[in-house]
Design an enzyme around this catalytic site. Structure first.
Site, PDB file in Angstrom:
ATOM      1  CE  LYS A   4      -2.755   0.964   3.797  1.00  0.00           C
ATOM      2  NZ  LYS A   4      -3.719   1.830   4.511  1.00  0.00           N
TER       3      LYS A   4
ATOM      4  CG  ASP B  29     -13.138   3.860   8.680  1.00  0.00           C
ATOM      5  OD1 ASP B  29     -14.638   4.078   8.479  1.00  0.00           O
ATOM      6  OD2 ASP B  29     -12.423   4.088   7.835  1.00  0.00           O
TER       7      ASP B  29
END
Length: 838
Positions: A528, A624
């Site tokens: 990532k 989240d």
């Protein structure tokens, strides 16, 4: 004689007038702007077509050059005469236009898939202009099946004497276009400098740099709020659609009666906001509005949930026109974006708008989150003389950044002159990659490390590499608690991902791209990578490293390593074969999960969250929790991912952490939103939404549904209370679910979604309830529905989670401390293989 002299003077004046006519637009700018006649092209046809009052010229007239193509025609009924023909491109081709005036241009491309020999439905292609991708991976079949608008519209600055639109078919496919519009826009229709909204609210409104003129804008939505479809020549041929299908709380709004008088534009045609001119929006948009429905008992604001691209900058334009207040300076409106207060709206300037109605607008650059929606709300200001809030129009444009990946256009791709540099460049790149690989191999042989499993992951020191984390922040101090034993050299990651080649991309999010890679020890990983050179995401980058380098649990994503050389921000995880939970709930091309699979996935995710809350010193609140942050391995074992927004738990025996509200619309705890007090129960609420999503297999926010069904959490609780929950269960699992298991699961969902956090269960209790529902489904528990389903009931075959005093002693819940880099080889490592990864 006098009469003859008078005639000569008149003749001379006429000659001067004729001479000056070509310069009239320069001498008399007040004559205003009219939509130019070029370029409007009826592609694939030699005949002209008139639509409205515009003539689209057939290609037999040399208005623009095009290359290497053929035509298709259609005789069936179509919505516009423009869609009777199309130009087909089997290989890279272009349209070229002559540009005689620099400025901002509008480009419209029409794509309507009619029935033809070439089967336009199968077309797949990219479109670029110099430096920008306008369209990527266009799939005509998807657009047709989804009833997408056949017109794509772009705004861009053009300063070159020629301009090319390049069509690039994808492999084994082709490109097509039905019509093209390209024309110069009036001055200042879009300003170069626009306020940049951030989640810090009003103080976060800063100028968006280096400005919109260096980007391309793509129209995503243009809404006539409170009105019907509007189009026409006085509107720059733009189409405005009704807004009714985008409400998040339609019961709070009503349409204002249309204004039948004259809308006065109080500024010139080339004014630069905030006062609207006649080209900003047509008068029919300012004649209608939506306002607060005062008869609604819950009316506090009006909210629109607007579909947008994930994690991307957008230009948001809001249009206002007060045509019912008795006088100016009576209406004050509070504006919110993503539930964050932005500013009060009251724009009346006596020097400009001395009387009503006075149309005006506001522009903001807004970075969308990963929910797929932008939330915009208006509410009346308590101090206003008239307690009302209204909106007349709304526009959203996606901001397309310049891309270095756009290849140059080759007019003659088969010529040796153009092919030679490409071939030589490719050979040179391959040669350099081989040298780099051999050099790395030599280094690893000469410098063995103590841990032979991690030979490729040598920690670089010194040299020219620069670190965001260890060489200091913008304030000059290094960030604490970074595990340097997990650092991976940038070169290793370049080799693993073929130098971050576009073909290796498996996901994209606000943080950047996610690449599939293979390390030199053969491990498949997900890499990532933050946007190179960007400062955005550094706190999240730091948070994820700190958290993941110190915790370990079989249901939490594990960090293999990170890289922060040369201002890079890169995180590395193990490849997760099955992607995200949302993939398996929403993607019809993937096998449907059984009810038993879904319960096991929920139990795994709940175990990971319970460990965060109680198994770590001080506790961690994820903040989240959502279905895209629950990942599945090849055996469908669930792992919770993405800790960039996570916060450590409250200290000094406080029950909550006070913090700025962050999360994802649809999953956000309403109590946290109202009070800004974050607790473990906020994660419980979000997980309750996930449970409902698992049961129903639908989006948590869907504006296309009737008003009471848009929000899944609200709709699910309503159905539960009415005894209709069975009606919204995913049809693919209806016949599999034991009714007692469903009853226990639905009770768990209901408890998790309580408005008051104190009424919600702990994650431990929630986990126990889910395990009990699974045992019922497996047939361990008696099917008699009269048996108590108390969460405290002991079942001999159900594993009870250990108490807090023994939690850290259980191998499954081991905590990693210090520089235990060998933990990175654990086979339970995870990856973000998701389209909207953070």
């Amino acid at each position: 004689m006098a009469i003859a002299m008078l005639h000569r003077i008149q003749h001379f004046l006429c000659l001067i007038l004729v001479f000056l006519l070509p310069f009239s637009s320069l001498l008399f700018p007040s004559l205003g702007y009219n939509v130019p006649d070029k370029y409007f092209i009826n592609c694939g046809s030699d005949s002209n077509v008139t639509v409205g009052d515009k003539v689209y010229v057939g290609e037999s007239n040399p208005v623009a050059r095009f290359s290497r193509s053929k035509t298709e025609s259609n005789e069936s009924q179509v919505p516009s005469p423009l869609y009777q023909t199309a130009r087909i491109f089997r290989r890279e081709s272009s349209y070229e236009f002559g540009i005689d005036t620099n400025g901002t241009y509008l480009v419209r491309l029409h794509f309507f898939s009619f029935t033809s020999r070439s089967n336009l439905y199968s077309a797949r292609f990219n479109i670029s202009v110099p430096g920008f991708w306008l369209v990527q991976k266009f799939d005509a079949r998807n657009d047709t099946e989804n009833n997408a608008d056949p017109v794509k519209e772009f705004f861009m600055e053009i300063t070159s004497p020629t301009f090319k639109i390049i069509f690039r078919p994808l492999p084994s496919s082709f490109a097509f276009v039905n019509a093209i519009e390209l024309f110069l826009l009036p001055l200042n229709l879009i300003s170069n400098n626009v306020s940049h909204f951030t989640f810090s609210g009003y103080m976060g409104l800063t100028s968006y740099r280096p400005g919109l003129y260096s980007r391309v804008l793509e129209t995503k939505l243009r809404l006539n709020v409170g009105g019907q479809i509007v189009t026409g020549p006085d509107n720059l041929l733009r189409k405005w659609f009704p807004d009714d299908s985008y409400f998040a709380n339609p019961e709070n709004a009503k349409n204002r009666s249309p204004f039948m008088g004259r809308i006065e534009y109080h500024v010139g045609d080339d004014s630069d906001g905030p006062y609207a001119n006649k080209f900003t929006a047509p008068s029919d948009v300012y004649r209608t509005a939506k306002e607060i429905n005062s008869s609604s008992s819950s009316a506090g604001n009006i909210t629109w949930a607007l579909p947008v691209d994930y994690n991307t900058d957008h230009l948001l334009r809001l249009h206002f026109c007060d045509y019912w207040s008795p006088q100016i300076d009576h209406a004050y409106i509070n504006l919110f974006i993503y539930d964050t207060y932005v500013m009060p709206v009251n724009i009346y300037d006596p020097e400009v708008s001395k009387e009503l109605p006075a149309p005006y607008y506001f522009d903001f650059v807004v970075h969308s989150d990963d929910s797929g929606f932008m939330k915009v709300s208006i509410a009346p200001d308590a101090s206003a003389r008239i307690r009302d809030a209204f909106l007349n129009g709304l526009e959203i444009m996606k901001i397309i950044e310049r891309s270095s990946s756009v290849p140059p256009y080759l007019d003659e791709p088969n010529s040796e002159h153009n092919r030679l540099p490409v071939v030589l460049g490719s050979v040179l790149i391959i040669f350099m990659m081989i040298l780099g690989f051999l050099w790395r191999l030599k280094i690893t042989k000469e410098k063995p490390t103590e841990n032979s499993d991690w030979l490729p992951m040598l920690v670089t020191a010194g040299g020219s590499s620069q670190s965001r984390l260890t060489e200091g922040t913008s304030q000059g101090s290094a960030l604490p608690n970074i595990n340097l034993g997990l650092k991976i050299p940038l070169l290793d990651l370049q080799l693993a991902t073929n130098n971050f080649h576009a073909s290796q991309i498996i996901g994209k999010g606000s943080f950047g791209n996610v690449y599939k890679g293979v390390l030199q020890n053969g491990m498949t990983v997900a890499v990532k990578r933050g946007e190179p050179g960007s400062g955005e995401g550094l706190p999240e980058f730091h948070t994820e490293i700190v958290i993941l380098s110190k915790i370990r649990h079989k249901h939490l994503v594990s960090l293999i390593g990170y890289c922060d050389e040369n201002f890079e921000m890169i995180l590395v995880y193990e490849y997760m074969e099955k992607g995200t939970l949302r993939d398996h709930l929403s993607n019809k091309n993937l096998p449907r999960l059984s009810w038993k699979n879904r319960l096991e996935i929920c139990i795994g995710a709940a175990s990971g969250l319970h460990y965060l809350h109680k198994g770590v010193d001080g506790g961690i609140i994820h903040r989240d929790v959502k279905s895209t942050n629950i990942l599945l391995d090849e055996n469908l074992v669930a792992k919770v991912a993405d800790f960039g927004l996570s916060r450590t738990g409250p200290v000094d025996h406080q029950p909550y952490v006070t913090t700025v509200v962050k999360g994802t619309f649809g999953y956000l705890d309403p109590e946290y939103f109202k009070t800004q007090q974050l607790t473990e129960k906020s994660d419980v609420y979000s997980f309750g939404v996930v449970l409902l999503e698992v049961l129903c297999a639908r989006a948590v926010i869907d504006p296309s549904l009737p008003r009471d069904q848009i929000n899944l959490a609200e709709w699910g609780i309503l159905c539960k209370n009415k005894g209709m929950l069975q009606d919204i269960v995913d049809p693919s699992i209806k016949d599999q679910i034991d009714q007692n298991s469903l009853r226990k699961f639905s009770e768990t969902v209901e408890k998790s979604l309580q408005e008051d956090g104190s009424d919600r269960p702990t994650m431990d209790a929630l986990l126990w309830d889910l395990e009990y529902a699974l045992q019922i489904q497996r047939g361990v528990q008696d099917e008699d529905s009269s048996i108590s389903v108390s969460a405290s009931l002991q079942l001999p075959s159900v594993r009870r989670l250990p108490s807090l005093s023994t939690l850290s002693e259980v191998a499954e819940f081991a905590i990693v401390t210090g520089n235990e880099s060998n933990c990175a080889a654990d086979s339970v490592f995870s990856l973000l293989k998701i389209d909207d990864a953070r």
